[in-house]
Motif scaffolding. Structure first.
Motif, PDB file in Angstrom:
ATOM      1  N   PHE A  29       0.857  -1.192   0.000  1.00 55.06           N
ATOM      2  CA  PHE A  29       0.000   0.000   0.000  1.00 55.06           C
ATOM      3  C   PHE A  29       0.890   1.237   0.000  1.00 55.06           C
ATOM      4  CE2 PHE A  29      -2.190   3.419   2.392  1.00 55.06           C
ATOM      5  CZ  PHE A  29      -3.217   3.653   1.489  1.00 55.06           C
ATOM      6  N   ILE A  30       0.661   2.130  -0.946  1.00 53.44           N
ATOM      7  CA  ILE A  30       1.408   3.383  -0.989  1.00 53.44           C
ATOM      8  C   ILE A  30       0.540   4.488  -0.405  1.00 53.44           C
ATOM      9  CG2 ILE A  30       2.636   5.047  -2.444  1.00 53.44           C
ATOM     10  CD1 ILE A  30       2.923   2.831  -4.557  1.00 53.44           C
ATOM     11  N   GLY A  31       0.983   5.019   0.701  1.00 53.80           N
ATOM     12  CA  GLY A  31       0.234   6.102   1.351  1.00 53.80           C
ATOM     13  C   GLY A  31       1.196   7.198   1.755  1.00 53.80           C
ATOM     14  N   THR A  32       1.912   7.702   0.760  1.00 49.53           N
ATOM     15  CA  THR A  32       3.013   8.621   1.060  1.00 49.53           C
ATOM     16  C   THR A  32       2.580  10.072   1.215  1.00 49.53           C
ATOM     17  OG1 THR A  32       3.425   8.712  -1.302  1.00 49.53           O
ATOM     18  CG2 THR A  32       4.792   7.223  -0.051  1.00 49.53           C
ATOM     19  N   GLY A  33       1.305  10.340   0.963  1.00 52.04           N
ATOM     20  CA  GLY A  33       0.859  11.727   1.116  1.00 52.04           C
ATOM     21  C   GLY A  33       1.323  12.599  -0.033  1.00 52.04           C
ATOM     22  N   ALA A  34       0.879  13.841   0.021  1.00 47.17           N
ATOM     23  CA  ALA A  34       1.297  14.804  -1.010  1.00 47.17           C
ATOM     24  C   ALA A  34       2.250  15.767  -0.338  1.00 47.17           C
ATOM     25  CB  ALA A  34       0.093  15.541  -1.568  1.00 47.17           C
ATOM     26  N   GLY A  35       3.523  15.436  -0.397  1.00 48.47           N
ATOM     27  CA  GLY A  35       4.447  16.156   0.468  1.00 48.47           C
ATOM     28  C   GLY A  35       5.239  17.290  -0.126  1.00 48.47           C
ATOM     29  N   LEU A  36       5.018  17.615  -1.391  1.00 45.01           N
ATOM     30  CA  LEU A  36       5.891  18.623  -2.016  1.00 45.01           C
ATOM     31  C   LEU A  36       5.237  19.999  -1.919  1.00 45.01           C
ATOM     32  CD1 LEU A  36       8.625  18.267  -3.769  1.00 45.01           C
ATOM     33  CD2 LEU A  36       7.148  18.940  -5.649  1.00 45.01           C
ATOM     34  N   PRO A  37       5.788  20.904  -1.128  1.00 47.86           N
ATOM     35  CA  PRO A  37       5.082  22.170  -0.899  1.00 47.86           C
ATOM     36  C   PRO A  37       5.016  23.050  -2.139  1.00 47.86           C
ATOM     37  CG  PRO A  37       7.273  22.244   0.096  1.00 47.86           C
ATOM     38  CD  PRO A  37       7.065  20.836  -0.401  1.00 47.86           C
ATOM     39  N   TYR A  38       3.859  23.648  -2.343  1.00 46.87           N
ATOM     40  CA  TYR A  38       3.716  24.644  -3.401  1.00 46.87           C
ATOM     41  C   TYR A  38       4.185  26.002  -2.877  1.00 46.87           C
ATOM     42  CZ  TYR A  38       0.686  21.575  -6.196  1.00 46.87           C
ATOM     43  OH  TYR A  38       0.179  20.557  -6.954  1.00 46.87           O
ATOM     44  N   PHE A  39       4.747  26.787  -3.758  1.00 50.12           N
ATOM     45  CA  PHE A  39       5.091  28.163  -3.415  1.00 50.12           C
ATOM     46  C   PHE A  39       4.255  29.090  -4.291  1.00 50.12           C
ATOM     47  CE2 PHE A  39       8.528  25.831  -1.509  1.00 50.12           C
ATOM     48  CZ  PHE A  39       8.773  26.542  -0.345  1.00 50.12           C
ATOM     49  N   LEU A  40       4.353  30.395  -4.015  1.00 49.65           N
ATOM     50  CA  LEU A  40       3.470  31.349  -4.687  1.00 49.65           C
ATOM     51  C   LEU A  40       3.942  31.738  -6.082  1.00 49.65           C
ATOM     52  CD1 LEU A  40       3.228  33.607  -1.551  1.00 49.65           C
ATOM     53  CD2 LEU A  40       1.240  32.521  -2.607  1.00 49.65           C
ATOM     54  N   ASN A  41       5.250  31.511  -6.336  1.00 49.66           N
ATOM     55  CA  ASN A  41       5.853  32.006  -7.568  1.00 49.66           C
ATOM     56  C   ASN A  41       5.757  33.513  -7.684  1.00 49.66           C
ATOM     57  OD1 ASN A  41       6.775  29.533  -8.629  1.00 49.66           O
ATOM     58  ND2 ASN A  41       4.659  29.039  -9.172  1.00 49.66           N
ATOM     59  N   VAL A  42       6.104  34.187  -6.613  1.00 50.46           N
ATOM     60  CA  VAL A  42       6.181  35.649  -6.646  1.00 50.46           C
ATOM     61  C   VAL A  42       7.633  36.038  -6.370  1.00 50.46           C
ATOM     62  CG1 VAL A  42       3.794  35.950  -5.882  1.00 50.46           C
ATOM     63  CG2 VAL A  42       5.633  35.974  -4.186  1.00 50.46           C
ATOM     64  N   PRO A  43       8.056  37.220  -6.798  1.00 49.04           N
ATOM     65  CA  PRO A  43       9.437  37.637  -6.532  1.00 49.04           C
ATOM     66  C   PRO A  43       9.718  37.679  -5.026  1.00 49.04           C
ATOM     67  CG  PRO A  43       8.381  39.118  -8.119  1.00 49.04           C
ATOM     68  CD  PRO A  43       7.319  38.200  -7.604  1.00 49.04           C
ATOM     69  N   GLY A  44      10.917  37.291  -4.666  1.00 51.83           N
ATOM     70  CA  GLY A  44      11.329  37.356  -3.261  1.00 51.83           C
ATOM     71  C   GLY A  44      11.031  36.100  -2.470  1.00 51.83           C
ATOM     72  N   GLU A  45      10.575  35.063  -3.170  1.00 56.91           N
ATOM     73  CA  GLU A  45      10.135  33.883  -2.444  1.00 56.91           C
ATOM     74  C   GLU A  45      11.284  33.089  -1.794  1.00 56.91           C
ATOM     75  OE1 GLU A  45       6.213  31.775  -2.649  1.00 56.91           O
ATOM     76  OE2 GLU A  45       7.182  31.536  -4.567  1.00 56.91           O
ATOM     77  N   ASN A  46      12.504  33.285  -2.293  1.00 59.80           N
ATOM     78  CA  ASN A  46      13.628  32.573  -1.681  1.00 59.80           C
ATOM     79  C   ASN A  46      14.387  33.441  -0.679  1.00 59.80           C
ATOM     80  OD1 ASN A  46      12.884  30.387  -3.123  1.00 59.80           O
ATOM     81  ND2 ASN A  46      14.597  30.422  -4.559  1.00 59.80           N
ATOM     82  N   LEU A  47      13.771  34.528  -0.264  1.00 56.89           N
ATOM     83  CA  LEU A  47      14.398  35.333   0.795  1.00 56.89           C
ATOM     84  C   LEU A  47      14.413  34.539   2.092  1.00 56.89           C
ATOM     85  CD1 LEU A  47      12.602  38.722   0.081  1.00 56.89           C
ATOM     86  CD2 LEU A  47      15.076  38.361  -0.039  1.00 56.89           C
ATOM     87  N   ASN A  48      15.325  34.900   2.958  1.00 52.59           N
ATOM     88  CA  ASN A  48      15.332  34.280   4.280  1.00 52.59           C
ATOM     89  C   ASN A  48      14.104  34.729   5.049  1.00 52.59           C
ATOM     90  OD1 ASN A  48      17.655  32.680   4.254  1.00 52.59           O
ATOM     91  ND2 ASN A  48      18.935  34.494   4.502  1.00 52.59           N
ATOM     92  N   GLY A  49      13.472  33.777   5.727  1.00 49.36           N
ATOM     93  CA  GLY A  49      12.261  34.106   6.460  1.00 49.36           C
ATOM     94  C   GLY A  49      11.013  33.717   5.700  1.00 49.36           C
ATOM     95  N   VAL A  50      11.189  33.180   4.497  1.00 51.30           N
ATOM     96  CA  VAL A  50      10.034  32.630   3.790  1.00 51.30           C
ATOM     97  C   VAL A  50      10.077  31.115   3.967  1.00 51.30           C
ATOM     98  CG1 VAL A  50       8.784  32.416   1.608  1.00 51.30           C
ATOM     99  CG2 VAL A  50      10.161  34.463   2.064  1.00 51.30           C
ATOM    100  N   TYR A  51       9.054  30.585   4.581  1.00 52.71           N
ATOM    101  CA  TYR A  51       8.966  29.151   4.845  1.00 52.71           C
ATOM    102  C   TYR A  51       7.775  28.555   4.110  1.00 52.71           C
ATOM    103  CZ  TYR A  51      11.788  29.704   9.185  1.00 52.71           C
ATOM    104  OH  TYR A  51      12.764  29.943  10.099  1.00 52.71           O
ATOM    105  N   SER A  52       7.897  27.312   3.712  1.00 55.89           N
ATOM    106  CA  SER A  52       6.682  26.567   3.406  1.00 55.89           C
ATOM    107  C   SER A  52       6.085  26.208   4.764  1.00 55.89           C
ATOM    108  CB  SER A  52       7.003  25.298   2.622  1.00 55.89           C
ATOM    109  OG  SER A  52       7.607  24.331   3.467  1.00 55.89           O
ATOM    110  N   ALA A  53       4.769  26.028   4.811  1.00 53.08           N
ATOM    111  CA  ALA A  53       4.146  25.603   6.073  1.00 53.08           C
ATOM    112  C   ALA A  53       4.743  24.272   6.508  1.00 53.08           C
ATOM    113  CB  ALA A  53       2.638  25.489   5.895  1.00 53.08           C
ATOM    114  N   ASN A  54       5.044  23.415   5.538  1.00 57.14           N
ATOM    115  CA  ASN A  54       5.665  22.127   5.860  1.00 57.14           C
ATOM    116  C   ASN A  54       6.957  22.305   6.631  1.00 57.14           C
ATOM    117  OD1 ASN A  54       3.867  20.361   4.760  1.00 57.14           O
ATOM    118  ND2 ASN A  54       5.128  19.778   3.009  1.00 57.14           N
ATOM    119  N   GLU A  55       7.823  23.178   6.117  1.00 58.74           N
ATOM    120  CA  GLU A  55       9.111  23.358   6.791  1.00 58.74           C
ATOM    121  C   GLU A  55       8.918  23.944   8.185  1.00 58.74           C
ATOM    122  OE1 GLU A  55      12.050  25.993   5.041  1.00 58.74           O
ATOM    123  OE2 GLU A  55      13.464  25.561   6.648  1.00 58.74           O
TER     124      GLU A  55
END
Lengths: 462, 281
Positions: free
Chosen positions: A226-252
């Motif tokens: 049985f594969i029950g691995t969930g959907a674990g890859l976080p989506y981001f907004l694709n807006v400028p500045g998204e890789n700045l420090n202090g931007v987290y996915s809720a997962n992280e």
């Protein structure tokens, strides 16, 4: 008699601690609530439950003064009652179907389930015995709600079951995602222990797809998987500045705090850094969890930034209320367009645009449309992105012959949950996309039933 | 996951051989693991510097830079990690491409070694440039010499080999002969500097990135790096990337985000290690 109201920690108090918010029914409350059940002949509540718990039966046992019997009754169908009693959206499932709901006062099924599960755990009772051992071995990939449920059901049928989990703790989203104040990790640990008592083996820190593959597990003598691995890859907004420090996915963010206990740094080694002003983007339960966690970590101002209106917020009503009581600020009809950082590359402000609702879209919700020229900024120290997640690619790309659907999730037969690989079944978020704990459990249950049928048919002599 | 052997390669740099049969069976050059020392520890990504399928072991090389790495480096054979998860990441493609130059800065020799070893065995001409601040920080020199046709060593202070940065011999080699691929692994400024040269000379360059990560399986998204203007997850899309496309300035900033907390934890830990009982809370 009115519906019993579960006592909660005071909002001012609880917004600064990680203790459980809802405190559970007292025995008197549970008795009074159980007495309200009409024990209907037509059991609409059961039809509303994805794992088909015999709700009136357990409530009658509770009413008769037999909470241990009530717990055993629930556990015939649901191996994680203390969890479901806390995080299931009962208002849109069992309680919605309750006859008394017509008057707006359905039985507090969730509260009773929680009471019974906690009582049984304290009394070390309510265990259901597995059936006679069968000569079948099942591998379960992922120790989240779907996998744990499938494992328990297969063990109860007499299967030899091994769960493979990539993190170092079992529980999946129950462990890394849902915060301590909504679902204490001790409760998750207790339910996992129960499943181990049923004979289920648990191997943590094994990433199927990398450490071992699905075809290898089949070669190693697991007749069904049985594969029950969930959907674990976080989506981001694709807006400028998204890789700045202090931007987290809720997962992280939630993983740092819940699984790695960053709220107890430096006693625990994993840090988390959010500053005083936090914007959480999204309106679901995960967004509420991230916002309320931020508050408990000491943030002074926490915003929920959501592009639709309050009516469309996908979170449970109860969690929205809890968040409001605790002082979370809702910025509705607001959509981020850019994240602004300082010269150190750390988040400084969030730029948003105001939205209005247009015609309904495919989801049936009114489509948010940006109001031209309405951009505005407000200062924040961190941004937590909670807008959902997609299929994690690791297992999928390393499993030849596994058919995916057009959205990249596993293609599984809606009736049997069978995948394109014989003997391999899949369910939960990795098939449907992000949903609820109970929906995943329902899938685990359905899959287990089919896995039993599959093995008995394919290997009649074991 | 028991440690079966340990040796000291340089001051504060140790090599651990860890029993991990499942991981050893699957390990490829470019793979990494995530280890957790104990119940309170962080999850730390470490490159698989070598593996022995027959013995069921993997080799990890760790430099002490903070509390967690200090605690790992204090471990002895017979002790075990709480967890070792792997192998993780995308393996490095091993093909016969012609001439490959491997450039390692400091601890970068650890992830470089399995790649050049496999490339050497695959019949490529392999030139290795190994650099460090000073002589005693040069690691895996003999191992790299054994899997290369030419080994050039450089130290920042001139205490061994050439005096200066690895970029000087890199430029010299690239101007001297046709090179099909450069692999540069080390501190971010060093990889950035190497890529400036290879970009100018238009040589394909691969770097291996060590971004801050938690789970290592694609779940947290903390290890995102910008490559060619797109966000990539180091743990599942990498850790090897086209160096000519990497936004190194961003990577450098992201790696620094937890510096203050790391210092705090390290100082408290060192305080504790000196035998003081008043460990800072």
């Amino acid at each position: 008699m009115p519906r019993q109201v579960m006592p909660k920690q005071d909002p001012a108090e609880r917004s600064r601690n990680f203790g459980e918010v809802a405190l559970g029914f007292t025995p008197e409350q549970a008795a009074a609530e159980a007495a309200r059940c009409l024990n209907c002949k037509k059991r609409f509540c059961v039809q509303g439950c994805p794992v088909e718990v015999d709700i009136p039966d357990f409530i009658q046992l509770l009413k008769a003064g037999d909470p241990a019997g009530a717990a055993a009754k629930i556990k015939e169908k649901n191996s994680l009652p203390a969890i479901c009693g806390r995080v299931c959206p009962q208002e849109s499932q069992c309680e919605k179907e309750c006859i008394l709901a017509k008057k707006g006062e359905p039985i507090a099924i969730g509260g009773l389930e929680r009471f019974v599960a906690d009582y049984a755990a304290e009394q070390a009772g309510g265990t259901v015995r597995p059936a006679k051992a069968l000569p079948y071995r099942a591998a379960i990939i992922g120790a989240g709600p779907a996998g744990l449920t499938a494992a328990a059901d297969l063990a109860l049928q007499g299967f030899d079951v091994t769960i493979f989990e990539s993190l170092h703790e079992a529980g999946g989203v129950l462990q890394y995602g849902i915060p301590q104040f909504r679902l204490p990790k001790e409760i998750v640990g207790r339910e996992v222990e129960y499943i181990k008592q049923l004979g289920v083996k648990l191997e943590t820190s094994v990433l199927v797809g990398q450490t071992v593959t699905v075809p290898e597990l089949l070669e190693q003598g697991f007749q069904t998987i049985f594969i029950g691995t969930g959907a674990g890859l976080p989506y981001f907004l694709n807006v400028p500045g998204e890789n700045l420090n202090g931007v987290y996915s809720a997962n992280e963010f939630l993983t740092r705090v819940n699984l790695m206990k960053a709220y107890r740094f430096p006693e625990y080694d994993t840090p988390v850094r959010i500053g005083e002003r936090v914007a959480v983007v999204g309106g679901g339960n995960v967004a509420m969890d991230a916002a309320r966690t931020s508050l408990r970590l000491g943030a002074k101002a926490v915003y929920i930034v959501y592009r639709r209106s309050e009516e469309e917020l996908p979170a449970r009503y109860e969690e929205i209320e809890n968040a409001k009581e605790e002082g979370i600020i809702f910025r509705l009809l607001t959509n981020p367009v850019r994240i602004i950082g300082d010269e150190q590359g750390v988040v400084q402000a969030l730029e948003c645009i105001r939205m209005e609702l247009g015609e309904p879209d495919r989801s049936g919700r009114r489509r948010p449309v940006a109001v031209p020229g309405s951009e505005f900024q407000f200062p924040v120290d961190s941004v937590i992105v909670a807008i959902g997640q997609g299929p994690n690619p690791v297992l999928l790309r390393n499993t030849t012959g596994l058919q995916l659907n057009e959205r990249g999730y596993i293609q599984a037969d809606p009736e049997t949950l069978a995948t394109s690989i014989p003997g391999v079944f899949a369910g939960g978020d990795i098939v449907t996309g992000a949903a609820t704990v109970i929906a995943a459990m329902g899938a685990g249950k359905k899959a287990a039933r089919r896995m039993v049928e599959y093995c008995k048919q394919k290997y009649p002599n074991g | 996951m028991e440690i079966v052997a340990k040796d000291c390669l340089a001051p504060r740099i140790v090599r651990l051989v860890v029993k991990a049969p499942r991981i050893a069976a699957k390990a490829q050059p470019g793979h990494f693991v995530v280890v957790r020392l104990n119940d309170r520890a962080e999850r730390i990504p470490l490159t698989i510097a070598d593996f022995d399928r027959a013995a069921g072991t993997i080799t990890l090389i760790i430099q002490e830079v903070g509390k967690s790495t200090a605690m790992i480096n204090a471990m002895e054979p017979g002790q075990s990690f709480a967890d070792v998860l792997g192998p993780l990441g995308t393996p490095y493609p091993i093909e016969k491409v012609g001439t490959v130059v491997g450039v390692a800065g400091g601890l970068g020799a650890a992830p470089l070694y399995p790649k050049v070893k496999a490339l050497y065995e695959a019949g490529n001409r392999v030139i290795v440039i190994l650099g460090a601040q000073r002589r005693e920080l040069l690691i895996l020199m003999e191992e790299l010499r054994a899997v290369s046709h030419e080994l050039i060593v450089a130290t920042d202070d001139g205490s061994y080999g050439e005096h200066g940065l690895v970029t000087v011999p890199l430029r010299r080699v690239l101007e001297r002969e046709k090179v099909d691929e450069v692999i540069a692994i080390g501190p971010v400024p060093m990889m950035d500097a190497c890529c400036r040269i290879t970009r100018e000379l238009n040589v394909k360059t691969v770097v291996s990135l060590n971004a801050v990560m938690v789970d290592g399986t694609g779940m947290c998204g903390g290890c995102r790096v910008t490559v060619g203007g797109q966000s990539k997850f180091c743990c599942v899309d990498g850790p090897a990337f086209d160096g000519l496309q990497v936004d190194f300035a961003e990577l450098r900033q992201r790696q620094r985000y937890y510096n203050a907390q790391e210092r705090e934890a390290y100082q408290a830990h060192q305080h504790g290690m000196e035998g003081c009982r008043c460990r800072a809370k």
